[in-house]
Enzyme design. Sequence first.
Site, PDB file in Angstrom:
ATOM      1  N   ASP A 173       0.850  -1.188   0.000  1.00 21.34           N
ATOM      2  CA  ASP A 173       0.000   0.000   0.000  1.00 21.34           C
ATOM      3  C   ASP A 173       0.890   1.244   0.000  1.00 21.34           C
ATOM      4  O   ASP A 173       1.881   1.304   0.745  1.00 21.34           O
ATOM      5  CB  ASP A 173      -0.908   0.003   1.236  1.00 21.34           C
ATOM      6  CG  ASP A 173      -1.919   1.138   1.204  1.00 21.34           C
ATOM      7  OD1 ASP A 173      -2.916   1.002   0.473  1.00 21.34           O
ATOM      8  OD2 ASP A 173      -1.702   2.139   1.892  1.00 21.34           O
ATOM      9  N   ASN A 181      -2.504  12.728  -3.292  1.00 18.45           N
ATOM     10  CA  ASN A 181      -3.432  13.189  -4.328  1.00 18.45           C
ATOM     11  C   ASN A 181      -3.987  14.575  -4.001  1.00 18.45           C
ATOM     12  O   ASN A 181      -4.127  15.430  -4.894  1.00 18.45           O
ATOM     13  CB  ASN A 181      -4.584  12.200  -4.479  1.00 18.45           C
ATOM     14  CG  ASN A 181      -4.222  11.016  -5.368  1.00 18.45           C
ATOM     15  OD1 ASN A 181      -3.480  11.151  -6.330  1.00 18.45           O
ATOM     16  ND2 ASN A 181      -4.737   9.846  -5.038  1.00 18.45           N
ATOM     17  N   HIS A 186      -4.496  14.430  -8.894  1.00 21.05           N
ATOM     18  CA  HIS A 186      -4.655  13.040  -9.328  1.00 21.05           C
ATOM     19  C   HIS A 186      -3.736  12.640 -10.496  1.00 21.05           C
ATOM     20  O   HIS A 186      -3.270  11.498 -10.527  1.00 21.05           O
ATOM     21  CB  HIS A 186      -6.118  12.758  -9.664  1.00 21.05           C
ATOM     22  CG  HIS A 186      -6.974  12.658  -8.429  1.00 21.05           C
ATOM     23  ND1 HIS A 186      -7.051  11.521  -7.661  1.00 21.05           N
ATOM     24  CD2 HIS A 186      -7.757  13.588  -7.802  1.00 21.05           C
ATOM     25  CE1 HIS A 186      -7.852  11.730  -6.637  1.00 21.05           C
ATOM     26  NE2 HIS A 186      -8.300  12.982  -6.694  1.00 21.05           N
ATOM     27  N   GLU A 217      -4.686   2.169  -4.392  1.00 16.33           N
ATOM     28  CA  GLU A 217      -3.219   2.223  -4.349  1.00 16.33           C
ATOM     29  C   GLU A 217      -2.609   0.946  -3.796  1.00 16.33           C
ATOM     30  O   GLU A 217      -1.454   0.933  -3.386  1.00 16.33           O
ATOM     31  CB  GLU A 217      -2.768   3.421  -3.500  1.00 16.33           C
ATOM     32  CG  GLU A 217      -3.065   3.330  -2.019  1.00 16.33           C
ATOM     33  CD  GLU A 217      -4.453   3.847  -1.633  1.00 16.33           C
ATOM     34  OE1 GLU A 217      -4.622   4.199  -0.451  1.00 16.33           O
ATOM     35  OE2 GLU A 217      -5.336   3.885  -2.502  1.00 16.33           O
TER      36      GLU A 217
END
Length: 301
Positions: A173, A181, A186, A217
């Site tokens: 992760d 973000n 993004h 993610e």
Amino acid sequence: MNAVPQKVLIADDDAINRDVLCELLQPEYTVLLAKNGAQALERATRHVPDLVLLDVMMPDMSGYDVLRRLRATPATAHVSVIFISGLDRPEDEAAGLKMGASDYITKPFNATVVLARVALHLQLVRQRRMLEHLANVDGLTELANRRRFDEVYAMEWQRARRTGEQLSLAVLDIDCFKQFNDMYGHPAGDRALRAVARAAAAQMRRPADLAARYGGEELVLVMPDTDASQAGYVANAIREAVALAGIAHAGSSAAAWLTVSIGGATFLPDSGEPAAALFEAADAHLYKAKQAGRNRVVWRG
């Protein structure tokens, strides 16, 4: 033309027909030859051609019987077959097509027609494989997608149960990715995710290893026949590669640059636990890695 020529198997008991077809196709394709049904099956199983040109009337085993056997064998079940036959009645052609042949060419055959039919069916094979590939690939990262991971994981779990080999799985992760973000936008997040995917893919060096995007993610890493020490080494190599990329992340609580946390587990699947237990263990250890401060690997042996 493809970088690797497509493979065509010619199965015919008539040597002249084999030679003529071979000479016709060899400039464009890799040609395999079989003089009877048994040879056709053996070579189709060993080489898995893209297309088979199959004579219907052969002495030991008819083309119909060969086609039935091809369709009953998983490795060759989807191989395209064109019957080439002296049987020119409409009902003969219909019978071949109903059995699953892709096409039917009558003898004496015309070279131009054979080339055109072969080219058409091999183009269809290429298109089908491209669609199959796209169905298994995540569009953003170009890693395997969740669907492909589920297939591979189930297959490798069953294989490890049969062989008694260890199976390792990791869940990765990106640390504080929402903040990344929010701060950088993004498009920058997509670029960062692709960079992490490249770092993971670079360490999946064996044919059986798989890196896949699980969602958002999160990535998953499947490493068959890999013990905890080896798998942990691979996971740490990925973590270090991401950190060394030096992607700025001012919103992270783990570091001033982009980092990842990885949880992993190694099981012997013959221990009686369900397949889901390995993923759950890896996911639980990802949580431990985050609780311990992120930017680390925590593994269950």
